[in-house]
Design a protein around this motif. Sequence first.
Motif, PDB file in Angstrom:
ATOM      1  N   GLU A  33     -41.101  19.525 -12.459  1.00  0.00           N
ATOM      2  CA  GLU A  33     -39.984  20.254 -11.865  1.00  0.00           C
ATOM      3  C   GLU A  33     -38.688  19.702 -12.450  1.00  0.00           C
ATOM      4  O   GLU A  33     -38.620  18.542 -12.838  1.00  0.00           O
ATOM      5  CB  GLU A  33     -39.962  20.088 -10.348  1.00  0.00           C
ATOM      6  CG  GLU A  33     -41.121  20.748  -9.621  1.00  0.00           C
ATOM      7  CD  GLU A  33     -41.010  22.272  -9.584  1.00  0.00           C
ATOM      8  OE1 GLU A  33     -39.914  22.794  -9.881  1.00  0.00           O
ATOM      9  OE2 GLU A  33     -42.013  22.925  -9.233  1.00  0.00           O
ATOM     10  N   GLU A  34     -37.650  20.530 -12.480  1.00  0.00           N
ATOM     11  CA  GLU A  34     -36.377  20.040 -12.995  1.00  0.00           C
ATOM     12  C   GLU A  34     -35.781  19.025 -12.021  1.00  0.00           C
ATOM     13  O   GLU A  34     -36.080  19.023 -10.824  1.00  0.00           O
ATOM     14  CB  GLU A  34     -35.409  21.188 -13.258  1.00  0.00           C
ATOM     15  CG  GLU A  34     -35.007  21.987 -12.041  1.00  0.00           C
ATOM     16  CD  GLU A  34     -33.936  23.000 -12.381  1.00  0.00           C
ATOM     17  OE1 GLU A  34     -32.932  22.614 -13.001  1.00  0.00           O
ATOM     18  OE2 GLU A  34     -34.107  24.179 -12.033  1.00  0.00           O
ATOM     19  N   MET A  35     -34.954  18.152 -12.542  1.00  0.00           N
ATOM     20  CA  MET A  35     -34.437  17.025 -11.799  1.00  0.00           C
ATOM     21  C   MET A  35     -33.764  17.412 -10.484  1.00  0.00           C
ATOM     22  O   MET A  35     -33.897  16.726  -9.471  1.00  0.00           O
ATOM     23  CB  MET A  35     -33.448  16.244 -12.680  1.00  0.00           C
ATOM     24  CG  MET A  35     -32.881  14.999 -12.046  1.00  0.00           C
ATOM     25  SD  MET A  35     -34.116  13.750 -11.686  1.00  0.00           S
ATOM     26  CE  MET A  35     -34.659  13.390 -13.361  1.00  0.00           C
ATOM     27  N   GLN A  37     -34.441  19.403  -8.243  1.00  0.00           N
ATOM     28  CA  GLN A  37     -35.319  19.613  -7.098  1.00  0.00           C
ATOM     29  C   GLN A  37     -35.593  18.327  -6.336  1.00  0.00           C
ATOM     30  O   GLN A  37     -35.905  18.350  -5.144  1.00  0.00           O
ATOM     31  CB  GLN A  37     -36.644  20.248  -7.556  1.00  0.00           C
ATOM     32  CG  GLN A  37     -36.505  21.596  -8.241  1.00  0.00           C
ATOM     33  CD  GLN A  37     -35.968  22.688  -7.313  1.00  0.00           C
ATOM     34  OE1 GLN A  37     -35.435  22.418  -6.241  1.00  0.00           O
ATOM     35  NE2 GLN A  37     -36.098  23.933  -7.741  1.00  0.00           N
ATOM     36  N   HIS A  38     -35.489  17.194  -7.022  1.00  0.00           N
ATOM     37  CA  HIS A  38     -35.715  15.905  -6.373  1.00  0.00           C
ATOM     38  C   HIS A  38     -34.658  15.632  -5.304  1.00  0.00           C
ATOM     39  O   HIS A  38     -34.905  14.912  -4.329  1.00  0.00           O
ATOM     40  CB  HIS A  38     -35.698  14.789  -7.426  1.00  0.00           C
ATOM     41  CG  HIS A  38     -36.092  13.445  -6.895  1.00  0.00           C
ATOM     42  ND1 HIS A  38     -37.083  13.273  -5.957  1.00  0.00           N
ATOM     43  CD2 HIS A  38     -35.636  12.192  -7.174  1.00  0.00           C
ATOM     44  CE1 HIS A  38     -37.221  11.987  -5.686  1.00  0.00           C
ATOM     45  NE2 HIS A  38     -36.345  11.316  -6.397  1.00  0.00           N
ATOM     46  N   THR A  45     -42.484  20.897  -1.263  1.00  0.00           N
ATOM     47  CA  THR A  45     -43.538  20.311  -2.091  1.00  0.00           C
ATOM     48  C   THR A  45     -44.904  20.641  -1.515  1.00  0.00           C
ATOM     49  O   THR A  45     -45.032  21.004  -0.343  1.00  0.00           O
ATOM     50  CB  THR A  45     -43.373  18.788  -2.184  1.00  0.00           C
ATOM     51  OG1 THR A  45     -43.456  18.230  -0.868  1.00  0.00           O
ATOM     52  CG2 THR A  45     -42.026  18.419  -2.806  1.00  0.00           C
ATOM     53  N   TYR A  51     -45.551  15.347  -8.270  1.00  0.00           N
ATOM     54  CA  TYR A  51     -44.436  15.962  -8.981  1.00  0.00           C
ATOM     55  C   TYR A  51     -43.791  14.987  -9.971  1.00  0.00           C
ATOM     56  O   TYR A  51     -43.667  13.800  -9.699  1.00  0.00           O
ATOM     57  CB  TYR A  51     -43.384  16.456  -7.981  1.00  0.00           C
ATOM     58  CG  TYR A  51     -43.856  17.660  -7.206  1.00  0.00           C
ATOM     59  CD1 TYR A  51     -43.620  18.949  -7.673  1.00  0.00           C
ATOM     60  CD2 TYR A  51     -44.571  17.514  -6.021  1.00  0.00           C
ATOM     61  CE1 TYR A  51     -44.065  20.060  -6.982  1.00  0.00           C
ATOM     62  CE2 TYR A  51     -45.025  18.611  -5.319  1.00  0.00           C
ATOM     63  CZ  TYR A  51     -44.774  19.892  -5.803  1.00  0.00           C
ATOM     64  OH  TYR A  51     -45.225  20.983  -5.105  1.00  0.00           O
ATOM     65  N   TYR A  53     -40.281  14.848 -11.690  1.00  0.00           N
ATOM     66  CA  TYR A  53     -38.927  15.390 -11.745  1.00  0.00           C
ATOM     67  C   TYR A  53     -38.314  14.987 -13.077  1.00  0.00           C
ATOM     68  O   TYR A  53     -37.942  13.833 -13.276  1.00  0.00           O
ATOM     69  CB  TYR A  53     -38.122  14.881 -10.554  1.00  0.00           C
ATOM     70  CG  TYR A  53     -38.737  15.279  -9.228  1.00  0.00           C
ATOM     71  CD1 TYR A  53     -38.612  16.578  -8.752  1.00  0.00           C
ATOM     72  CD2 TYR A  53     -39.472  14.368  -8.482  1.00  0.00           C
ATOM     73  CE1 TYR A  53     -39.192  16.953  -7.548  1.00  0.00           C
ATOM     74  CE2 TYR A  53     -40.059  14.730  -7.271  1.00  0.00           C
ATOM     75  CZ  TYR A  53     -39.915  16.030  -6.816  1.00  0.00           C
ATOM     76  OH  TYR A  53     -40.500  16.395  -5.624  1.00  0.00           O
ATOM     77  N   TYR A  95     -44.672  10.392  -6.795  1.00  0.00           N
ATOM     78  CA  TYR A  95     -43.935  11.208  -7.754  1.00  0.00           C
ATOM     79  C   TYR A  95     -43.561  10.367  -8.972  1.00  0.00           C
ATOM     80  O   TYR A  95     -43.666   9.138  -8.961  1.00  0.00           O
ATOM     81  CB  TYR A  95     -42.672  11.823  -7.128  1.00  0.00           C
ATOM     82  CG  TYR A  95     -41.580  10.841  -6.766  1.00  0.00           C
ATOM     83  CD1 TYR A  95     -40.524  10.584  -7.645  1.00  0.00           C
ATOM     84  CD2 TYR A  95     -41.581  10.181  -5.535  1.00  0.00           C
ATOM     85  CE1 TYR A  95     -39.513   9.696  -7.317  1.00  0.00           C
ATOM     86  CE2 TYR A  95     -40.568   9.290  -5.205  1.00  0.00           C
ATOM     87  CZ  TYR A  95     -39.538   9.057  -6.098  1.00  0.00           C
ATOM     88  OH  TYR A  95     -38.536   8.174  -5.773  1.00  0.00           O
ATOM     89  N   THR A  97     -40.286  10.302 -12.078  1.00  0.00           N
ATOM     90  CA  THR A  97     -38.954  10.843 -12.327  1.00  0.00           C
ATOM     91  C   THR A  97     -38.352  10.210 -13.577  1.00  0.00           C
ATOM     92  O   THR A  97     -38.682   9.072 -13.929  1.00  0.00           O
ATOM     93  CB  THR A  97     -38.022  10.602 -11.118  1.00  0.00           C
ATOM     94  OG1 THR A  97     -36.761  11.230 -11.351  1.00  0.00           O
ATOM     95  CG2 THR A  97     -37.794   9.117 -10.878  1.00  0.00           C
TER      96      THR A  97
END
Length: 213
Positions: A33-35, A37-38, A45, A51, A53, A95, A97
């Motif tokens: 997911e693109e950043m 969304q975090h 979720t 995920y 990110y 997750y 990131t």
Amino acid sequence: MSKLNLFTMKKILSLGLLLFAVSFSYAQQEKVEEMRQHYNPNFKTSPLFIYYYKDVNNYFTPFIGTWIYQNGNQTFIIRFWKEAKVDYTAEAPKYYTDELLGHYKLVQNYGQPNEQIIYTSQKNIGNSITPWPTIVMANQPIEPLIMSGFVYDVAGALNPNYPTGVKGNLDMRINPANPNMAQWKVTLPQGMRGMDQPSTFTIPTNVTLTKVN
């Protein structure tokens, strides 16, 4: 039902639940997911996914490198770098990131043979033997040319009760017309503070930075 049979059934049930949990854990798939969304409280979720990110829009890229602010013969230098897919699978939920990290220093006679470091954030946390992995805890860039988060000022004299120094809100904005220039602003967070809590910054709090590499 005998106690033995009841005990056996409990063991079978426990084993079944354990196998289900293990199989469910291994069944989780990674989902990118693109950043943004975090940091989106409305992002839903699913327990089916772990995920990641990711900086899919390359918003980190303009910040990565070395930035300086020169004041007379003293130069404030901050270097940003990116670490991809940092593992937070020990968290709940699990997750990964991407992270933008940074360290700073103040140098006298920058680039000269008699260059001298006045202070640096690359040191241990308080009186511990643990070095600062980064001094910037960014709410990673989630839009073009804007980065916000926290920066810890460990340049001044440290109060033993506050080994992380002065915590500041960081806002850094790259000039769209000149991507090698950026405004760096640091302010105290709002809210209650302890009477002995440090609140005076040593690092620059409102300067224009120039990217040098």
